[in-house]
Design a protein around this motif. Structure first.
Motif, PDB file in Angstrom:
ATOM      1  N   LYS A 100     -10.918  -7.738  -1.062  1.00 15.13           N
ATOM      2  CA  LYS A 100     -10.634  -6.337  -0.722  1.00 15.13           C
ATOM      3  C   LYS A 100     -10.936  -6.068   0.751  1.00 15.13           C
ATOM      4  O   LYS A 100     -10.230  -5.311   1.413  1.00 15.13           O
ATOM      5  CB  LYS A 100     -11.503  -5.444  -1.620  1.00 15.13           C
ATOM      6  CG  LYS A 100     -10.993  -4.034  -1.755  1.00 15.13           C
ATOM      7  CD  LYS A 100     -11.695  -3.346  -2.903  1.00 15.13           C
ATOM      8  CE  LYS A 100     -12.366  -2.079  -2.443  1.00 15.13           C
ATOM      9  NZ  LYS A 100     -13.080  -1.378  -3.516  1.00 15.13           N
ATOM     10  N   LEU A 144      -4.938  -3.927   6.730  1.00 16.77           N
ATOM     11  CA  LEU A 144      -4.368  -2.569   6.810  1.00 16.77           C
ATOM     12  C   LEU A 144      -4.734  -1.926   8.135  1.00 16.77           C
ATOM     13  O   LEU A 144      -3.893  -1.314   8.801  1.00 16.77           O
ATOM     14  CB  LEU A 144      -4.925  -1.707   5.668  1.00 16.77           C
ATOM     15  CG  LEU A 144      -4.106  -1.593   4.384  1.00 16.77           C
ATOM     16  CD1 LEU A 144      -4.828  -0.687   3.401  1.00 16.77           C
ATOM     17  CD2 LEU A 144      -2.709  -1.051   4.658  1.00 16.77           C
ATOM     18  N   LYS A 153      -3.295   0.199  -5.144  1.00 16.57           N
ATOM     19  CA  LYS A 153      -4.634   0.460  -4.633  1.00 16.57           C
ATOM     20  C   LYS A 153      -5.181  -0.817  -3.988  1.00 16.57           C
ATOM     21  O   LYS A 153      -4.634  -1.902  -4.211  1.00 16.57           O
ATOM     22  CB  LYS A 153      -5.536   0.931  -5.769  1.00 16.57           C
ATOM     23  CG  LYS A 153      -4.945   2.143  -6.509  1.00 16.57           C
ATOM     24  CD  LYS A 153      -5.987   3.021  -7.081  1.00 16.57           C
ATOM     25  CE  LYS A 153      -5.400   4.198  -7.857  1.00 16.57           C
ATOM     26  NZ  LYS A 153      -4.455   5.011  -7.083  1.00 16.57           N
ATOM     27  N   LEU A 154      -6.270  -0.640  -3.228  1.00 23.28           N
ATOM     28  CA  LEU A 154      -6.789  -1.789  -2.465  1.00 23.28           C
ATOM     29  C   LEU A 154      -7.100  -2.979  -3.365  1.00 23.28           C
ATOM     30  O   LEU A 154      -6.757  -4.118  -3.041  1.00 23.28           O
ATOM     31  CB  LEU A 154      -8.056  -1.382  -1.688  1.00 23.28           C
ATOM     32  CG  LEU A 154      -7.889  -0.376  -0.546  1.00 23.28           C
ATOM     33  CD1 LEU A 154      -9.228  -0.180   0.163  1.00 23.28           C
ATOM     34  CD2 LEU A 154      -6.850  -0.827   0.458  1.00 23.28           C
ATOM     35  N   HIS A 155      -7.773  -2.719  -4.493  1.00 29.27           N
ATOM     36  CA  HIS A 155      -8.161  -3.850  -5.359  1.00 29.27           C
ATOM     37  C   HIS A 155      -6.933  -4.498  -5.995  1.00 29.27           C
ATOM     38  O   HIS A 155      -6.919  -5.702  -6.263  1.00 29.27           O
ATOM     39  CB  HIS A 155      -9.178  -3.401  -6.413  1.00 29.27           C
ATOM     40  CG  HIS A 155      -8.626  -2.469  -7.443  1.00 29.27           C
ATOM     41  ND1 HIS A 155      -8.603  -1.097  -7.286  1.00 29.27           N
ATOM     42  CD2 HIS A 155      -8.052  -2.712  -8.642  1.00 29.27           C
ATOM     43  CE1 HIS A 155      -8.057  -0.539  -8.354  1.00 29.27           C
ATOM     44  NE2 HIS A 155      -7.700  -1.503  -9.194  1.00 29.27           N
ATOM     45  N   HIS A 193      -9.762   4.405   3.085  1.00 25.59           N
ATOM     46  CA  HIS A 193      -8.658   4.142   2.152  1.00 25.59           C
ATOM     47  C   HIS A 193      -9.081   4.387   0.708  1.00 25.59           C
ATOM     48  O   HIS A 193      -8.312   4.947  -0.072  1.00 25.59           O
ATOM     49  CB  HIS A 193      -8.145   2.701   2.328  1.00 25.59           C
ATOM     50  CG  HIS A 193      -7.407   2.508   3.623  1.00 25.59           C
ATOM     51  ND1 HIS A 193      -6.168   3.048   3.859  1.00 25.59           N
ATOM     52  CD2 HIS A 193      -7.740   1.848   4.753  1.00 25.59           C
ATOM     53  CE1 HIS A 193      -5.763   2.732   5.082  1.00 25.59           C
ATOM     54  NE2 HIS A 193      -6.702   2.000   5.650  1.00 25.59           N
ATOM     55  N   GLU A 194     -10.296   3.976   0.375  1.00 25.67           N
ATOM     56  CA  GLU A 194     -10.766   4.234  -0.999  1.00 25.67           C
ATOM     57  C   GLU A 194     -10.894   5.742  -1.243  1.00 25.67           C
ATOM     58  O   GLU A 194     -10.592   6.221  -2.330  1.00 25.67           O
ATOM     59  CB  GLU A 194     -12.132   3.568  -1.250  1.00 25.67           C
ATOM     60  CG  GLU A 194     -12.060   2.058  -1.387  1.00 25.67           C
ATOM     61  CD  GLU A 194     -12.504   1.360  -0.133  1.00 25.67           C
ATOM     62  OE1 GLU A 194     -12.218   1.873   0.973  1.00 25.67           O
ATOM     63  OE2 GLU A 194     -13.144   0.292  -0.241  1.00 25.67           O
ATOM     64  N   VAL A 204      -9.111   8.138   0.217  1.00 28.52           N
ATOM     65  CA  VAL A 204      -7.763   8.718   0.106  1.00 28.52           C
ATOM     66  C   VAL A 204      -7.117   8.338  -1.223  1.00 28.52           C
ATOM     67  O   VAL A 204      -6.451   9.157  -1.853  1.00 28.52           O
ATOM     68  CB  VAL A 204      -6.885   8.267   1.306  1.00 28.52           C
ATOM     69  CG1 VAL A 204      -5.431   8.687   1.105  1.00 28.52           C
ATOM     70  CG2 VAL A 204      -7.426   8.853   2.597  1.00 28.52           C
ATOM     71  N   GLU A 205      -7.290   7.081  -1.665  1.00 30.83           N
ATOM     72  CA  GLU A 205      -6.638   6.664  -2.915  1.00 30.83           C
ATOM     73  C   GLU A 205      -7.457   7.052  -4.143  1.00 30.83           C
ATOM     74  O   GLU A 205      -7.011   6.879  -5.269  1.00 30.83           O
ATOM     75  CB  GLU A 205      -6.369   5.153  -2.904  1.00 30.83           C
ATOM     76  CG  GLU A 205      -7.610   4.294  -3.032  1.00 30.83           C
ATOM     77  CD  GLU A 205      -7.317   2.808  -2.961  1.00 30.83           C
ATOM     78  OE1 GLU A 205      -6.235   2.431  -2.491  1.00 30.83           O
ATOM     79  OE2 GLU A 205      -8.195   2.030  -3.379  1.00 30.83           O
ATOM     80  N   THR A 208     -10.545   5.928  -5.243  1.00 32.76           N
ATOM     81  CA  THR A 208     -11.214   4.872  -6.018  1.00 32.76           C
ATOM     82  C   THR A 208     -12.697   4.738  -5.671  1.00 32.76           C
ATOM     83  O   THR A 208     -13.343   3.783  -6.081  1.00 32.76           O
ATOM     84  CB  THR A 208     -10.533   3.500  -5.779  1.00 32.76           C
ATOM     85  OG1 THR A 208     -10.427   3.264  -4.380  1.00 32.76           O
ATOM     86  CG2 THR A 208      -9.155   3.455  -6.401  1.00 32.76           C
ATOM     87  N   ARG A 250       0.824  -1.217   0.000  1.00 29.38           N
ATOM     88  CA  ARG A 250       0.000   0.000   0.000  1.00 29.38           C
ATOM     89  C   ARG A 250       0.857   1.266   0.000  1.00 29.38           C
ATOM     90  O   ARG A 250       0.627   2.174  -0.797  1.00 29.38           O
ATOM     91  CB  ARG A 250      -0.915  -0.022   1.240  1.00 29.38           C
ATOM     92  CG  ARG A 250      -1.761   1.220   1.442  1.00 29.38           C
ATOM     93  CD  ARG A 250      -2.934   1.245   0.494  1.00 29.38           C
ATOM     94  NE  ARG A 250      -3.692   2.471   0.651  1.00 29.38           N
ATOM     95  CZ  ARG A 250      -3.433   3.592  -0.031  1.00 29.38           C
ATOM     96  NH1 ARG A 250      -2.451   3.606  -0.910  1.00 29.38           N
ATOM     97  NH2 ARG A 250      -4.162   4.665   0.149  1.00 29.38           N
ATOM     98  N   LYS A 266      -8.458  -4.470   3.624  1.00 26.07           N
ATOM     99  CA  LYS A 266      -8.787  -3.344   4.506  1.00 26.07           C
ATOM    100  C   LYS A 266      -8.630  -3.730   5.969  1.00 26.07           C
ATOM    101  O   LYS A 266      -8.100  -2.962   6.782  1.00 26.07           O
ATOM    102  CB  LYS A 266     -10.230  -2.888   4.235  1.00 26.07           C
ATOM    103  CG  LYS A 266     -10.353  -2.114   2.946  1.00 26.07           C
ATOM    104  CD  LYS A 266     -11.777  -2.000   2.487  1.00 26.07           C
ATOM    105  CE  LYS A 266     -12.511  -0.873   3.121  1.00 26.07           C
ATOM    106  NZ  LYS A 266     -13.811  -0.634   2.453  1.00 26.07           N
TER     107      LYS A 266
END
Lengths: 191, 188
Positions: free
Chosen positions: A155, A162, A143-145, B11-12, B14-15, B17, A137, A159
């Motif tokens: 995913k 993380l 990215k997460l995916h 997180h999505e 911030v990134e 997405t 990360r 999370k």
């Protein structure tokens, strides 16, 4: 030479393609391997094995990811194998000497070396699974995916890992470096 | 969107997405929530500090010339010829299905041949009784019985006055015996 041409030439066993591959990705993979295993000598060996394995299995590469992602997936498997043998990650002394000098970005005006050491020490304390997601990360900037696909997990699991990894790191960081502070940590816990 | 829902998507967010709708919803929440704005800032700072630290901490690392050389040497080296075991495994992997098919065909053919070449039930009794009598006869019979008859010439003389008269006659001789196992002949 673009990626497709490089892969074609690799499949054709052209030595200059291997040379180009090593030049393009060798150092980058080494740095990632070092962060994952914490030992430079082992990281060098892991990267060598990564390239050797890549040359053997290049015929299976379908171009569904970038070459670097494909190489990194091989590297990750080899690093896990290394971890199974050594159980726990310990950063070597040369790594400590290589500590960097933080300057402007240091958010709290902390001692730069101490901040970096603390972060790296905190990273070294994480479990393999948690360290992997942190590196992917924040170092590989995935990215997460992408992380989910790379690790073969959902995913949601990314999370969750993380969340726990950041929480763990905060516990290992000194108070002034704990960006979330006591209240922030509570907020993380509630996520 | 409340704080818990926002932080689940932190997180999505911030990134970058999140979908357009979800992002707009998150922005509306952030506009009214100081605590979540602070969490976003801290997450961004943490990411910045950690990424910077990790990058600068490893930027001097270089793949050693020896390792580069090893990789290139491996690329130049021709692959070793496969061992006998690898050859067998390779052949098996390549021809396993064909071999399995051939075996199936042979088994079916064998079953069909044995089925149609077997004597019918009505014939089986005869065959069995013939076999039985033959075995009984063989058990009673001596190993080999030999009988030889042959004629032997016999010349006889007699006197009639001053004359000598000869007569040729044949006598029949009969000899019999048994040929025993091992080739010995026993005379009777």
């Amino acid at each position: 030479m673009n990626e497709d041409q490089l892969v074609t030439r690799l499949k054709g066993k052209h030595p200059e393609a291997v040379q180009e591959l090593v030049s393009a990705y060798g150092d980058r993979l080494l740095r990632s391997a070092f962060l994952l295993c914490g030992n430079e000598a082992e990281a060098q060996d892991i990267v060598q094995d990564t390239f050797l394995q890549a040359m053997r299995s290049v015929h299976r590469f379908r171009g569904q990811s970038t070459i670097y992602t494909w190489l990194h997936a091989i590297l990750l498997n080899l690093t896990r194998h290394y971890h199974r043998k050594h159980q726990r990650m310990v950063y070597d002394d040369t790594a400590a000497e290589r500590e960097i000098v933080l300057t402007d970005e240091n958010p709290a005006g902390l001692d730069a070396g101490a901040a970096s050491s603390a972060l790296r020490e905190a990273l070294g304390q994480l479990s393999d699974a948690h360290r992997e997601v942190i590196i992917l990360r924040y170092y590989e900037d995935m990215k997460l995916h992408e992380i989910a696909s790379h690790l073969g997990i959902s995913k949601g699991t990314v999370k969750s890992r993380l969340h726990h990894a950041i929480g763990q790191m905060q516990k290992f960081l000194p108070g002034e470096m704990n960006l979330f502070g006591a209240a922030g940590t509570n907020l993380i816990e509630k996520r | 969107m409340n704080c818990g829902q926002f932080q689940k998507r932190l997180h999505e967010y911030v990134e970058g997405t999140l979908s357009t709708g979800a992002r707009a919803e998150a922005e509306r929440h952030l506009a009214n929530c100081d605590a979540c704005r602070q969490v976003v800032r801290k997450e961004q700072k943490f990411a910045q500090l950690l990424a910077g630290s990790l990058r600068r901490g490893t930027e001097t690392l270089k793949l050693s010339p020896e390792i580069r050389q090893n990789i290139l040497m491996a690329a130049l080296r021709k692959p070793a010829p496969p061992t006998l075991g690898e050859t067998i495994i390779g052949l098996w992997r390549r021809f396993a299905w064909q071999a399995a098919g051939a075996v199936c065909v042979l088994v079916v053919a064998g079953l069909l041949i044995s089925h149609f070449s077997r004597p019918r039930i009505s014939e089986m009794g005869t065959v069995r009784s013939n076999d039985h009598s033959r075995h009984a006869a063989l058990a009673q019979r001596p190993v080999v019985s030999i009988q030889i008859a042959y004629r032997v010439p016999a010349l006889k003389f007699r006197r009639e006055g001053n004359l000598v008269v000869d007569t040729l006659a044949y006598e029949t001789v009969v000899a019999s015996g048994t040929l025993c196992p091992g080739g010995q002949v026993r005379e009777q």
